[in-house]
Design an enzyme around this catalytic site. Structure first.
Site, PDB file in Angstrom:
ATOM      1  CB  ILE A 221      15.195 -17.490   7.174  1.00  0.00           C
ATOM      2  CG1 ILE A 221      14.593 -18.042   8.483  1.00  0.00           C
ATOM      3  CG2 ILE A 221      14.752 -18.310   5.978  1.00  0.00           C
ATOM      4  CD1 ILE A 221      13.060 -17.963   8.540  1.00  0.00           C
ATOM      5  CB  SER A 222      19.516 -19.916  10.335  1.00  0.00           C
ATOM      6  OG  SER A 222      20.530 -18.947  10.332  1.00  0.00           O
ATOM      7  CD  GLN A 223      20.245 -27.047   8.068  1.00  0.00           C
ATOM      8  OE1 GLN A 223      21.352 -26.541   7.826  1.00  0.00           O
ATOM      9  NE2 GLN A 223      20.062 -28.342   8.137  1.00  0.00           N
ATOM     10  N   PRO A 224      16.449 -24.598  10.074  1.00  0.00           N
ATOM     11  CG  PRO A 224      14.200 -25.146   9.691  1.00  0.00           C
ATOM     12  CD  PRO A 224      15.496 -24.902   8.979  1.00  0.00           C
TER      13      PRO A 224
ATOM     14  NE  ARG B 158      12.819 -21.785   8.966  1.00  0.00           N
ATOM     15  CZ  ARG B 158      13.327 -22.170   7.798  1.00  0.00           C
ATOM     16  NH1 ARG B 158      12.597 -22.908   6.968  1.00  0.00           N
ATOM     17  NH2 ARG B 158      14.557 -21.826   7.443  1.00  0.00           N
TER      18      ARG B 158
END
Length: 213
Positions: A63-66, A37
């Site tokens: 970038i979205s939260q995992p 990531r």
């Protein structure tokens, strides 16, 4: 473009965090464990790459939260070989997760700057979507429909009808709907004319951009 033992250790800890938050799908967890990531983020944020948070990327996007990526992928219920439409390519991280779980991915990005960057970047890591398109996610991709699943990675003020129309019977649309806070909604096409709807809690996304031209 290095992926060190330190990064790999950080990913393992991230996977443990996701398990504690309720992610159970082994394919999704394996994808998060494998994908570097930190390479999808600006270098100044690399120390934060494996914290379970969203972070800014180019063109005022994130970038979205995992956890969000893992949860949406889990809700989509991807099976190997499924044809998946992704609305909002962004950094390409969600795209990579879908590819890792075995999907054939068609992805649309509305921000030209991000589209160009991600289209060049993904193949460098060995990730090759079937199609990566610069276009309007609200209208989907009719010429490639129907899909085994559609995932929307930005907050939509309403559910676009073309996306529902492009689902196979039995397929799901996973979409965050709302203004400042979104509810994660999952629509399943149960017949050519009928859909079921489920809700899975509150999330926060950047808005899904409409093509005003």
């Amino acid at each position: 473009m290095k992926d060190t033992f330190t990064h790999q250790g950080m990913r393992k800890r991230l996977v443990e965090t996701l398990k504690k938050k309720g992610i159970t799908n082994p394919d999704v967890l394996a994808a998060v464990n494998k994908i570097p990531r930190h390479l999808f983020m600006d270098s100044s944020f690399i120390d934060h790459a494996y914290v379970d948070k969203a972070f800014p990327i180019a063109a005022d996007q994130t970038i979205s939260q995992p956890y969000t990526v893992a949860r949406q992928t889990e809700l989509l219920g991807v099976k190997r070989g499924d044809k998946i439409l992704e609305i909002g390519t962004g950094s390409g991280y969600q795209t990579a997760v879908l590819l890792e779980v075995g999907a054939k991915v068609y992805s649309i990005e509305r921000q030209n700057e991000l589209f160009k960057k991600t289209k060049r970047f993904l193949p460098k890591l060995g990730y090759r979507p079937k199609k990566l398109i610069f276009g309007d996610g609200y209208i989907g991709l009719e010429n490639e429909a129907p899909f085994d699943g559609i995932i929307v990675t930005a907050g939509a003020p309403y559910v676009p009808k073309p996306l529902l129309a492009q689902l196979k019977v039995g397929a799901k649309l996973v979409i965050p709907v709302g203004d400042k806070v979104q509810i994660m909604e999952v629509y399943t096409r149960i017949s050519p004319t009928a859909f079921s709807k489920e809700e899975f809690g509150e999330f926060r996304f950047v808005p899904l951009l409409e093509d005003k031209n």
